[in-house]
Design a protein around this motif. Structure first.
Motif, PDB file in Angstrom:
ATOM      1  N   GLY A   1      30.110  49.529 152.355  1.00 23.73           N
ATOM      2  CA  GLY A   1      29.551  50.606 151.551  1.00 23.73           C
ATOM      3  C   GLY A   1      29.004  51.778 152.340  1.00 23.73           C
ATOM      4  N   VAL A   2      29.359  51.889 153.616  1.00 21.17           N
ATOM      5  CA  VAL A   2      28.847  52.949 154.484  1.00 21.17           C
ATOM      6  C   VAL A   2      30.038  53.701 155.092  1.00 21.17           C
ATOM      7  CG1 VAL A   2      27.574  53.427 156.615  1.00 21.17           C
ATOM      8  CG2 VAL A   2      26.750  51.671 155.045  1.00 21.17           C
ATOM      9  N   PRO A   3      30.124  55.013 154.894  1.00 20.44           N
ATOM     10  CA  PRO A   3      31.205  55.772 155.525  1.00 20.44           C
ATOM     11  C   PRO A   3      31.080  55.730 157.051  1.00 20.44           C
ATOM     12  CG  PRO A   3      30.111  57.081 153.832  1.00 20.44           C
ATOM     13  CD  PRO A   3      29.281  55.867 154.051  1.00 20.44           C
ATOM     14  N   TYR A   4      32.213  55.683 157.715  1.00 25.69           N
ATOM     15  CA  TYR A   4      32.214  55.698 159.177  1.00 25.69           C
ATOM     16  C   TYR A   4      33.550  56.239 159.673  1.00 25.69           C
ATOM     17  CZ  TYR A   4      34.870  51.316 158.952  1.00 25.69           C
ATOM     18  OH  TYR A   4      35.810  50.359 158.691  1.00 25.69           O
ATOM     19  N   ALA A   5      33.649  56.453 160.966  1.00 23.41           N
ATOM     20  CA  ALA A   5      34.877  56.923 161.610  1.00 23.41           C
ATOM     21  C   ALA A   5      35.159  56.033 162.817  1.00 23.41           C
ATOM     22  CB  ALA A   5      34.742  58.374 162.041  1.00 23.41           C
ATOM     23  N   ILE A   6      36.427  56.022 163.222  1.00 23.68           N
ATOM     24  CA  ILE A   6      36.868  55.126 164.292  1.00 23.68           C
ATOM     25  C   ILE A   6      37.534  55.935 165.402  1.00 23.68           C
ATOM     26  CG2 ILE A   6      38.353  53.160 164.868  1.00 23.68           C
ATOM     27  CD1 ILE A   6      38.323  52.511 161.800  1.00 23.68           C
ATOM     28  N   GLU A   7      37.169  55.620 166.627  1.00 22.03           N
ATOM     29  CA  GLU A   7      37.871  56.129 167.809  1.00 22.03           C
ATOM     30  C   GLU A   7      38.472  54.930 168.526  1.00 22.03           C
ATOM     31  OE1 GLU A   7      36.971  58.912 171.718  1.00 22.03           O
ATOM     32  OE2 GLU A   7      35.353  57.677 170.902  1.00 22.03           O
ATOM     33  N   VAL A   8      39.739  55.047 168.915  1.00 20.24           N
ATOM     34  CA  VAL A   8      40.414  53.982 169.659  1.00 20.24           C
ATOM     35  C   VAL A   8      40.944  54.584 170.952  1.00 20.24           C
ATOM     36  CG1 VAL A   8      42.238  52.240 169.656  1.00 20.24           C
ATOM     37  CG2 VAL A   8      41.149  52.893 167.496  1.00 20.24           C
ATOM     38  N   LYS A   9      40.539  54.009 172.071  1.00 22.26           N
ATOM     39  CA  LYS A   9      41.063  54.397 173.386  1.00 22.26           C
ATOM     40  C   LYS A   9      41.821  53.204 173.953  1.00 22.26           C
ATOM     41  CE  LYS A   9      37.434  57.682 174.614  1.00 22.26           C
ATOM     42  NZ  LYS A   9      36.377  57.990 175.586  1.00 22.26           N
ATOM     43  N   SER A  10      42.943  53.492 174.594  1.00 15.42           N
ATOM     44  CA  SER A  10      43.770  52.448 175.185  1.00 15.42           C
ATOM     45  C   SER A  10      44.130  52.830 176.617  1.00 15.42           C
ATOM     46  CB  SER A  10      45.050  52.270 174.352  1.00 15.42           C
ATOM     47  OG  SER A  10      45.911  51.322 174.954  1.00 15.42           O
ATOM     48  N   ASP A  11      44.312  51.829 177.461  1.00  9.69           N
ATOM     49  CA  ASP A  11      44.690  52.117 178.840  1.00  9.69           C
ATOM     50  C   ASP A  11      46.181  52.420 178.979  1.00  9.69           C
ATOM     51  OD1 ASP A  11      45.441  49.457 178.350  1.00  9.69           O
ATOM     52  OD2 ASP A  11      45.095  48.851 180.422  1.00  9.69           O
ATOM     53  N   ILE A  12      46.978  52.142 177.926  1.00 10.96           N
ATOM     54  CA  ILE A  12      48.402  52.481 177.914  1.00 10.96           C
ATOM     55  C   ILE A  12      48.744  53.048 176.526  1.00 10.96           C
ATOM     56  CG2 ILE A  12      49.035  50.752 179.661  1.00 10.96           C
ATOM     57  CD1 ILE A  12      50.077  48.987 177.379  1.00 10.96           C
ATOM     58  N   PRO A  13      49.864  53.767 176.388  1.00 13.11           N
ATOM     59  CA  PRO A  13      50.223  54.318 175.083  1.00 13.11           C
ATOM     60  C   PRO A  13      50.467  53.234 174.027  1.00 13.11           C
ATOM     61  CG  PRO A  13      51.435  55.432 176.822  1.00 13.11           C
ATOM     62  CD  PRO A  13      50.760  54.244 177.451  1.00 13.11           C
ATOM     63  N   ILE A  14      49.940  53.482 172.816  1.00 14.15           N
ATOM     64  CA  ILE A  14      50.094  52.604 171.663  1.00 14.15           C
ATOM     65  C   ILE A  14      50.295  53.471 170.421  1.00 14.15           C
ATOM     66  CG2 ILE A  14      48.736  50.663 172.578  1.00 14.15           C
ATOM     67  CD1 ILE A  14      46.341  51.808 170.903  1.00 14.15           C
TER      68      ILE A  14
ATOM     69  N   HIS B   1      58.549  47.650 180.547  1.00 10.17           N
ATOM     70  CA  HIS B   1      58.949  48.607 179.516  1.00 10.17           C
ATOM     71  C   HIS B   1      57.770  49.497 179.201  1.00 10.17           C
ATOM     72  CE1 HIS B   1      59.203  49.840 175.253  1.00 10.17           C
ATOM     73  NE2 HIS B   1      60.458  50.080 175.565  1.00 10.17           N
ATOM     74  N   LYS B   2      57.942  50.812 179.368  1.00 12.75           N
ATOM     75  CA  LYS B   2      56.869  51.760 179.054  1.00 12.75           C
ATOM     76  C   LYS B   2      56.821  51.964 177.545  1.00 12.75           C
ATOM     77  CE  LYS B   2      55.088  56.303 179.909  1.00 12.75           C
ATOM     78  NZ  LYS B   2      55.279  57.610 180.473  1.00 12.75           N
ATOM     79  N   GLY B   3      55.650  51.848 176.959  1.00  9.32           N
ATOM     80  CA  GLY B   3      55.494  51.946 175.515  1.00  9.32           C
ATOM     81  C   GLY B   3      55.430  53.371 175.006  1.00  9.32           C
ATOM     82  N   ALA B   4      55.623  53.510 173.716  1.00 10.14           N
ATOM     83  CA  ALA B   4      55.536  54.797 173.039  1.00 10.14           C
ATOM     84  C   ALA B   4      54.132  54.990 172.492  1.00 10.14           C
ATOM     85  CB  ALA B   4      56.550  54.848 171.904  1.00 10.14           C
ATOM     86  N   GLY B   5      53.788  56.242 172.179  1.00 13.12           N
ATOM     87  CA  GLY B   5      52.518  56.514 171.526  1.00 13.12           C
ATOM     88  C   GLY B   5      51.592  57.362 172.360  1.00 13.12           C
ATOM     89  N   ALA B   6      50.309  57.136 172.158  1.00  9.55           N
ATOM     90  CA  ALA B   6      49.249  57.889 172.837  1.00  9.55           C
ATOM     91  C   ALA B   6      48.137  56.914 173.233  1.00  9.55           C
ATOM     92  CB  ALA B   6      48.707  58.983 171.911  1.00  9.55           C
ATOM     93  N   THR B   7      47.212  57.398 174.031  1.00  7.98           N
ATOM     94  CA  THR B   7      46.119  56.539 174.506  1.00  7.98           C
ATOM     95  C   THR B   7      44.782  56.822 173.829  1.00  7.98           C
ATOM     96  OG1 THR B   7      45.651  58.049 176.335  1.00  7.98           O
ATOM     97  CG2 THR B   7      47.185  56.221 176.781  1.00  7.98           C
TER      98      THR B   7
END
Length: 123
Positions: free
Chosen positions: A85-98, A2-8
């Motif tokens: 207590g420290v501001p930060y940002a998140i990047e998420v990479k996936s090998d399939i769409p999530i 089943h191919k998933g929905a979303g982005a990588t």
């Protein structure tokens, strides 16, 4: 299969683990991932800071046709984690769409605040 929905490729630009909590609930953040595919999703997290080098290539597996709620305080690379207590940002990479959602519970005040947003997907 089943191919998933979303982005990588996903971004969460405003992240912050509150230093304090009050009452019964602990302030925390979670990155909630939905993998609707039949295949396991292999994720790589990068954590960006204002004043230091990023934490890169933090690996997480989300099994096929499952959801996983990842507390950001649990993300570590070579023993280094995200400080409170420290501001930060998140990047998420996936090998399939999530699908990626971000939630923060702030219990620093007498009244709890919950923020939840779908992350920004790069197409």
């Amino acid at each position: 299969m089943h191919k998933g929905a979303g982005a990588t490729h996903w971004f969460i630009p405003d992240a912050y683990i509150p230093e304090k909590s009050s009452g019964l609930l602990t302030s925390h953040e979670s990155v909630c991932v939905l993998n609707s595919s039949s295949d396991d999703a292999k994720l790589l997290f990068t954590i960006f800071f204002e004043d230091r080098e990023p934490l890169e290539d933090i690996a997480v597996i989300v099994p096929g046709r499952r959801t996983l709620h990842i507390r950001t305080s649990s993300l570590q690379k070579d023993g280094a984690g995200i400080p409170v207590g420290v501001p930060y940002a998140i990047e998420v990479k996936s090998d399939i769409p999530i699908i990626v959602q971000y939630s923060r519970l702030d219990s620093t005040q007498a009244e709890n605040a919950l923020m939840s947003v779908v992350a920004y997907a790069v197409q």
